[in-house]
Design a protein around this motif. Structure first.
Motif, mmCIF file in Angstrom:
data_model
loop_
_atom_site.group_PDB
_atom_site.id
_atom_site.type_symbol
_atom_site.label_atom_id
_atom_site.label_comp_id
_atom_site.label_asym_id
_atom_site.label_seq_id
_atom_site.Cartn_x
_atom_site.Cartn_y
_atom_site.Cartn_z
ATOM 1 N N THR A 1 9.226 -9.355 -0.137
ATOM 2 C CA THR A 1 8.551 -9.873 1.058
ATOM 3 C C THR A 1 7.456 -8.919 1.517
ATOM 4 O O THR A 1 6.336 -9.353 1.828
ATOM 5 N N LYS A 2 7.764 -7.644 1.524
ATOM 6 C CA LYS A 2 6.804 -6.641 2.004
ATOM 7 C C LYS A 2 5.535 -6.643 1.155
ATOM 8 O O LYS A 2 4.430 -6.660 1.688
ATOM 9 N N VAL A 3 5.691 -6.628 -0.168
ATOM 10 C CA VAL A 3 4.496 -6.551 -1.019
ATOM 11 C C VAL A 3 3.737 -7.871 -1.042
ATOM 12 O O VAL A 3 2.503 -7.871 -1.019
ATOM 13 N N GLU A 4 4.461 -9.003 -1.049
ATOM 14 C CA GLU A 4 3.779 -10.298 -1.085
ATOM 15 C C GLU A 4 3.032 -10.583 0.215
ATOM 16 O O GLU A 4 1.962 -11.180 0.191
ATOM 17 N N ARG A 5 3.599 -10.141 1.334
ATOM 18 C CA ARG A 5 2.934 -10.329 2.627
ATOM 19 C C ARG A 5 1.593 -9.596 2.659
ATOM 20 O O ARG A 5 0.673 -9.983 3.369
ATOM 21 N N GLY B 1 -0.327 -9.230 0.004
ATOM 22 C CA GLY B 1 -1.206 -9.700 -1.066
ATOM 23 C C GLY B 1 -0.914 -9.138 -2.445
ATOM 24 O O GLY B 1 -1.707 -9.329 -3.371
ATOM 25 N N ARG B 2 0.183 -8.449 -2.597
ATOM 26 C CA ARG B 2 0.569 -7.941 -3.922
ATOM 27 C C ARG B 2 1.599 -8.891 -4.521
ATOM 28 O O ARG B 2 2.081 -9.808 -3.862
ATOM 29 N N THR B 3 1.947 -8.688 -5.791
ATOM 30 C CA THR B 3 2.818 -9.642 -6.474
ATOM 31 C C THR B 3 4.177 -9.038 -6.831
ATOM 32 O O THR B 3 4.342 -7.817 -6.886
ATOM 33 N N VAL C 1 7.044 1.380 -3.132
ATOM 34 C CA VAL C 1 6.901 0.025 -2.591
ATOM 35 C C VAL C 1 5.938 0.045 -1.406
ATOM 36 O O VAL C 1 5.066 -0.823 -1.282
ATOM 37 N N ASP C 2 6.052 1.048 -0.562
ATOM 38 C CA ASP C 2 5.169 1.188 0.596
ATOM 39 C C ASP C 2 3.709 1.359 0.148
ATOM 40 O O ASP C 2 2.809 0.730 0.697
ATOM 41 N N GLU C 3 3.492 2.200 -0.852
ATOM 42 C CA GLU C 3 2.133 2.423 -1.354
ATOM 43 C C GLU C 3 1.560 1.143 -1.953
ATOM 44 O O GLU C 3 0.389 0.833 -1.765
ATOM 45 N N LEU C 4 2.390 0.396 -2.673
ATOM 46 C CA LEU C 4 1.958 -0.875 -3.242
ATOM 47 C C LEU C 4 1.553 -1.837 -2.131
ATOM 48 O O LEU C 4 0.480 -2.445 -2.172
#
Length: 119
Positions: free
Chosen positions: A25-29, A31-33, A105-108
């Protein structure tokens, strides 16, 4: 902040499956996949997509997750603060490994280039 023994124990017993959806959820929100998330997890742990899904399905704890992982040799280059903890000051190896993953994950999610994330 220095993690307490209770905090370390809580981290060890937490399941990867319970946290994984939050990572997605964090990365997709931002714009990452999910594929990019898996690339980051694979870089840190050596797990491929099938192994990641198997670990989710088996509801392994972070203790089991990192016991099975082959940590990347450059993982120690992951520094900074995550969730109020300076990674380089964490003395419990398992808590440090979980925070490595959190930091990646945060950096992504923050849009950092993959070349920079995958030190």
């Amino acid at each position: 902040m220095i993690p307490t023994p209770e905090h370390n124990e809580r981290m060890a017993k937490m399941t990867f499956a319970s946290v994984y959806p939050h990572y997605v959820t964090k990365v997709e929100r931002k714009g990452r996949t999910k594929e990019e998330l898996h690339e980051v997890i694979t870089w840190l742990t050596g797990f491929d997509d099938g192994q990641i899904q198997d670990l989710i399905d088996k509801k392994v704890t972070f203790e089991e997750f990192f016991a099975k992982a082959k940590l990347h040799p450059n993982a120690e280059m992951i520094t900074g603060t995550i969730c109020g903890y300076k990674i380089q000051e964490i003395d419990n190896p398992l808590t440090k490994q979980v925070r490595y993953l959190d930091k990646l994950v945060d950096e992504l999610a923050k849009g950092k280039k993959m070349e920079k994330i995958l030190r």
